[in-house]
Design a protein around this motif. Structure first.
Motif, short mmCIF file in Angstrom:
data_model
loop_
_atom_site.label_atom_id
_atom_site.label_comp_id
_atom_site.label_asym_id
_atom_site.label_seq_id
_atom_site.Cartn_x
_atom_site.Cartn_y
_atom_site.Cartn_z
N ASP A 1 0.84 -1.19 0.00
CA ASP A 1 0.00 0.00 0.00
C ASP A 1 0.88 1.25 0.00
O ASP A 1 2.11 1.17 -0.14
N VAL A 2 0.26 2.41 0.15
CA VAL A 2 1.01 3.67 0.07
C VAL A 2 2.05 3.81 1.18
O VAL A 2 2.99 4.58 1.07
N ASN A 3 1.88 3.05 2.26
CA ASN A 3 2.85 3.06 3.37
C ASN A 3 3.86 1.92 3.25
O ASN A 3 4.58 1.62 4.20
N TYR B 1 -2.97 0.60 -3.71
CA TYR B 1 -1.75 -0.19 -3.74
C TYR B 1 -0.79 0.39 -4.77
O TYR B 1 -1.19 0.69 -5.90
N THR B 2 0.46 0.54 -4.37
CA THR B 2 1.45 1.19 -5.23
C THR B 2 2.43 0.22 -5.87
O THR B 2 3.11 0.57 -6.82
N GLY C 1 15.03 -24.09 -16.42
CA GLY C 1 15.72 -22.93 -15.86
C GLY C 1 15.62 -22.92 -14.35
O GLY C 1 14.69 -23.50 -13.77
N GLN C 2 16.57 -22.25 -13.72
CA GLN C 2 16.58 -22.12 -12.26
C GLN C 2 16.81 -20.67 -11.88
O GLN C 2 17.47 -20.36 -10.89
N GLN C 3 16.23 -19.77 -12.66
CA GLN C 3 16.42 -18.34 -12.45
C GLN C 3 15.46 -17.80 -11.39
O GLN C 3 14.25 -18.02 -11.47
N THR C 4 16.00 -17.10 -10.40
CA THR C 4 15.19 -16.39 -9.41
C THR C 4 15.32 -14.90 -9.68
O THR C 4 16.39 -14.31 -9.45
N ILE C 5 14.26 -14.30 -10.18
CA ILE C 5 14.31 -12.89 -10.58
C ILE C 5 13.15 -12.16 -9.91
O ILE C 5 11.99 -12.58 -10.02
N PRO C 6 13.43 -11.05 -9.22
CA PRO C 6 12.34 -10.27 -8.60
C PRO C 6 11.70 -9.32 -9.60
O PRO C 6 12.38 -8.71 -10.43
N PHE C 7 10.38 -9.21 -9.53
CA PHE C 7 9.63 -8.25 -10.35
C PHE C 7 8.96 -7.26 -9.40
O PHE C 7 8.39 -7.65 -8.37
N ASP C 8 8.98 -6.00 -9.79
CA ASP C 8 8.35 -4.95 -9.00
C ASP C 8 7.66 -3.99 -9.96
O ASP C 8 8.31 -3.23 -10.68
N PHE C 9 6.32 -4.05 -9.98
CA PHE C 9 5.54 -3.17 -10.84
C PHE C 9 4.94 -2.06 -9.98
O PHE C 9 4.20 -2.33 -9.03
N THR C 10 5.27 -0.82 -10.29
CA THR C 10 4.86 0.31 -9.46
C THR C 10 3.64 1.01 -10.03
O THR C 10 3.25 0.81 -11.18
#
Length: 306
Positions: free
Chosen positions: A134-136, A182-183, A244-253
């Motif tokens: 969320d915004v906080n 939600y941000t 594959g064994q890739q661990t990749i973080p995604f962050d959609f703002t």
């Protein structure tokens, strides 16, 4: 008859007075009839209201969900049996497979820069640790869980993992019990250590960690692969699965503002042309293909719309 007794018809009473007296008598009779009718009406009204009150006390209350945040909120409900009566909105993720600007098809023939031709028969991605901020920057407290079976026991884990394939597009995850702004939408490719403990054969169909028709489990090392793509190599006349064994973080703002009683849905494009952009030829060995295919996974997934 005595001479001093008078009657209403006595001729000695003035005519106008006799008329007024008769009119008054008639009016009194009319008023009496109206009052009698009014008394009967009031009696019936009181009796009707009393009966309604009596029977309303005898009837059970209108039961239903009284939480305005729920998808099945019932505005006429006067009593809620338990919180389990309410069904809350979900976080929904939708993945659409593409080849550049065209929807991907398992029957279409694609090619590499070296002239190899192939069909994509299936592709799978594990996504985990899905959540909203969320915004906080506070994450959603996930109350929903999924039961997974390990070799000797079972455990509940948060319902924030999924196995995406090109044949299934929509995944409903955890509930959202309050409407917020939600941000961020967050998730990782791959699985955490707890999920890796699951035993595929012990988990039921529909569970993302169950045995799949296109296997994504390494039986030799007792672990899940995080990604897989199965390709029919037309130029070689065989089929190969690249893991594959890739661990990749995604962050959609700047993602979404939820509304009371409505699920939040996010639509993603998975572009397999971008995913395979680093593959000059599928005639290479499995280890080489593994590095080439999964090095571009982050660029292949984009948010279409909320």
């Amino acid at each position: 008859m005595p001479k001093n007794k008078k009657t209403i018809n006595d001729k000695r009473i003035p005519p106008l007075l006799r008329l007024n007296t008769m009119s008054l008598t008639s009016n009194l009779k009319s008023i009496t009839r109206i009052l009698m009718r009014l008394r009967s009406f009031l009696f019936l009204s009181v009796a009707t209201i009393s009966a309604l009150v009596f029977f309303s006390r005898c009837l059970p209350p209108n039961q239903g969900c009284t939480d305005v945040n729920a998808t099945n909120f019932n505005v006429t409900a006067s009593k809620q049996i338990s919180p389990n009566n309410c069904v809350y909105p979900k976080l929904v993720l939708q993945f659409y497979p593409y080849w550049d600007t065209t929807a991907l098809s398992t029957s279409n023939i694609y090619g590499t820069t070296k002239g190899d031709t192939f069909k994509i028969l299936n592709a799978q991605f594990y996504f985990s640790s899905v959540n909203l901020l969320d915004v906080n920057q506070k994450p959603v407290a996930i109350s929903d869980s999924i039961l997974i079976y390990r070799a000797k026991d079972s455990i509940n884990i948060p319902l924030n993992i999924l196995l995406n394939s090109i044949t299934t597009k929509e995944y409903a995850l955890f509930s959202i019990s309050t409407a917020e702004n939600y941000t961020h939408l967050l998730f990782n490719t791959g699985l955490d250590a707890t999920s890796q403990q699951a035993a595929p054969g012990r988990n039921v169909s529909g569970n993302p960690l169950a045995t799949q028709s296109f296997s994504i489990y390494d039986t030799t090392n007792s672990k899940y692969y995080f990604q897989s793509i199965t390709i029919s190599r037309l130029s070689k006349g065989d089929t190969i699965t690249v893991y594959g064994q890739q661990t990749i973080p995604f962050d959609f703002t700047n993602t979404a503002a939820s509304q009371k009683g409505f699920s939040i849905a996010f639509r993603f494009k998975v572009d397999y042309k971008k995913l395979l952009a680093n593959v000059p030829t599928f005639n290479a060995d499995s280890a080489t293909l593994q590095k080439q295919v999964w090095s571009n996974i982050q660029n292949s997934i984009s948010l279409l719309q909320k």
